[in-house]
Scaffold this motif. Structure first.
Motif, PDB file in Angstrom:
ATOM      1  N   ILE A 189       0.838  -1.203   0.000  1.00  0.00           N
ATOM      2  CA  ILE A 189       0.000   0.000   0.000  1.00  0.00           C
ATOM      3  C   ILE A 189       0.871   1.251   0.000  1.00  0.00           C
ATOM      4  O   ILE A 189       0.623   2.204  -0.750  1.00  0.00           O
ATOM      5  CB  ILE A 189      -0.960  -0.017   1.209  1.00  0.00           C
ATOM      6  CG1 ILE A 189      -2.043  -1.086   1.009  1.00  0.00           C
ATOM      7  CG2 ILE A 189      -1.617   1.361   1.400  1.00  0.00           C
ATOM      8  CD1 ILE A 189      -2.969  -1.246   2.198  1.00  0.00           C
ATOM      9  N   LEU A 200      -6.615   4.648   0.501  1.00  0.00           N
ATOM     10  CA  LEU A 200      -5.511   3.740   0.803  1.00  0.00           C
ATOM     11  C   LEU A 200      -5.270   3.657   2.308  1.00  0.00           C
ATOM     12  O   LEU A 200      -5.016   2.566   2.846  1.00  0.00           O
ATOM     13  CB  LEU A 200      -4.234   4.206   0.093  1.00  0.00           C
ATOM     14  CG  LEU A 200      -4.211   4.032  -1.433  1.00  0.00           C
ATOM     15  CD1 LEU A 200      -3.014   4.761  -2.033  1.00  0.00           C
ATOM     16  CD2 LEU A 200      -4.176   2.554  -1.818  1.00  0.00           C
ATOM     17  N   LEU A 217      -5.566   0.302   4.591  1.00  0.00           N
ATOM     18  CA  LEU A 217      -4.494  -0.120   5.489  1.00  0.00           C
ATOM     19  C   LEU A 217      -5.023  -0.342   6.904  1.00  0.00           C
ATOM     20  O   LEU A 217      -4.681  -1.345   7.554  1.00  0.00           O
ATOM     21  CB  LEU A 217      -3.384   0.931   5.503  1.00  0.00           C
ATOM     22  CG  LEU A 217      -2.213   0.669   6.457  1.00  0.00           C
ATOM     23  CD1 LEU A 217      -1.516  -0.646   6.117  1.00  0.00           C
ATOM     24  CD2 LEU A 217      -1.224   1.820   6.415  1.00  0.00           C
ATOM     25  N   LEU A 266      -7.533  -2.789  -3.381  1.00  0.00           N
ATOM     26  CA  LEU A 266      -6.485  -1.822  -3.688  1.00  0.00           C
ATOM     27  C   LEU A 266      -6.809  -1.077  -4.982  1.00  0.00           C
ATOM     28  O   LEU A 266      -6.657   0.157  -5.067  1.00  0.00           O
ATOM     29  CB  LEU A 266      -5.140  -2.536  -3.804  1.00  0.00           C
ATOM     30  CG  LEU A 266      -3.913  -1.656  -4.058  1.00  0.00           C
ATOM     31  CD1 LEU A 266      -3.685  -0.698  -2.897  1.00  0.00           C
ATOM     32  CD2 LEU A 266      -2.680  -2.521  -4.278  1.00  0.00           C
TER      33      LEU A 266
END
Length: 409
Positions: free
Chosen positions: A49, A66, A70, A119
């Motif tokens: 990431i 993102l 995470l 993602l």
């Protein structure tokens, strides 16, 4: 790891037929700290990431998404894809058992696949804005393709061009097998063997003789190649394809690639084009190979195809009928890489001596696996080889230091 994974999974599956496959094997999860699969989710994915975030000039919206991803994979539970997403229905079907659970308690194969789908969502790959269709992994692929290692490997083809055909075939097969260690396969000069001794000794199974028996010269064969990684691995795959066509081991080759970015470096059509440009721009034998492949694409003897199933979190046993028909029509299907192997036999903790033929009995035609070992799954080993590997105390299953060529006729 085996005992804990078995208790935690609560899921059993059987693949293939025959006595060796009759016993079920636990599906691999990621909930044992220190295991390979745990390391992928706990370390590799968070690091990726950050690398994706740094590699492209994304805006605040992508950075926020993102960061949220995470936090979810680190501290939260698996969240479903938003209903507005184009593939919401598919992923709801595939993941309904795992939403609301820890990422570590979902099957490893599913969790990895879903991570990459999420993602792509975070960087708006499937959106309608300016980042639509922009490969977040392209900077990594392009840097590798233009690096000095690829340049040296392409130059080494000049020495290989004058080698006997059988020696060249062995070298190119091993180059394709080892992927980003392709230099081991190109080590050819006067007085040296066709492949490096290190590469040969690191094979835990070698059915290469059977592979070539299935592809005799002049037999009008069709070969399907299911690619794995782009860049430095796809280059030797294409060079092997050129050899198959040029020496009439295949009249036609169909190269199957991913329809969208997947697993960091997996090959798409754009990556094939980039590799062909890299070859055609190279001097010497590499440039000649690139020119032949370019013409083969134009003539139809080399065709690139893709299918949504290649980005699904499913074993090949669940492939749709249209893809099954494609593989059934091929003389041989070559599956490249670790992920394709896991999908071929099932991402389960089989005993390593279970025959590949039992677990891949469903596959519609002859199939060959060319794989550098980078995960826990392994089948088809001789007991003596297994004993020697276990005595070595090395992480031979996951370190990428060993490889296999296995064929199910």
């Amino acid at each position: 790891m085996t005992e804990k994974t078995s208790r935690a999974s609560g899921e059993k599956a059987v693949r293939g037929s025959g006595p060796a496959a009759a016993a079920s094997a636990p599906i691999i999860l990621s909930n044992e700290p220190g295991s390979f699969s745990w390391g992928v989710l706990a370390k590799r994915h968070p690091s990726l990431i950050q690398q994706v975030r740094d590699a492209s000039p994304y805006g605040r919206r992508q950075h926020g998404a993102l960061d949220a991803l995470l936090d979810e994979i680190t501290n939260g539970v698996v969240e479903p894809i938003a209903p507005a997403e184009h593939d919401h229905v598919r992923w709801t079907d595939w993941g309904q058992e795992y939403f609301g659970r820890s990422w570590y308690d979902a099957p490893f194969l599913w969790a990895e696949s879903y991570f990459y789908r999420r993602l792509l969502g975070a960087v708006e790959y499937f959106g309608t804005g300016p980042w639509q269709g922009v490969d977040p992994f392209a900077p990594f692929k392009q840097a590798e393709l233009r690096g000095d290692a690829v340049k040296e490997e392409l130059l080494a083809l000049d020495a290989l061009a004058s080698a006997p055909a059988d020696e060249r075939a062995t070298a190119l097969l091993h180059a394709s097998l080892w992927g980003n260690r392709a230099d081991l396969g190109f080590r050819v000069s006067a007085g040296e063997p066709a492949i490096g001794d290190a590469a040969a000794s690191a094979l835990v199974a070698d059915d290469s003789a059977v592979l070539w028996q299935l592809l005799p010269a002049g037999a009008s064969s069709t070969v399907a190649v299911v690619a794995d990684n782009a860049g430095r691995e796809l280059i030797p795959d294409l060079i092997l394809i050129d050899h198959l066509l040029e020496h009439r081991h295949a009249e036609r080759v169909v190269l199957h690639v991913k329809p969208y970015p997947y697993y960091v470096s997996d090959a798409m059509t754009a990556d094939v084009v980039d590799c062909l440009h890299r070859l055609t721009e190279a001097p010497g034998e590499a440039g000649r190979i690139g020119g032949r492949l370019w013409k083969a694409m134009s003539a139809g003897s080399l065709e690139v195809r893709t299918h949504p199933f290649f980005c699904a979190p499913l074993p090949y046993e669940e492939m749709p009928e249209d893809l099954r028909g494609e593989f059934a029509s091929a003389t041989l299907t070559i599956l490249k890489g670790d992920l394709n192997y896991r999908r071929l036999v099932g991402d389960q903790l089989w005993h390593p001596t279970v025959p590949l033929a039992d677990l891949a009995a469903y596959f519609p035609g002859a199939v060959a696996a060319l794989r550098t070992l980078k995960s826990d799954v392994i089948v088809g080993l001789e007991q003596g080889m297994l004993d020697a590997l276990e005595r070595s105390a090395a992480a031979w299953r996951t370190s990428g230091t060993h490889a296999l060529i296995q064929v199910r006729r």
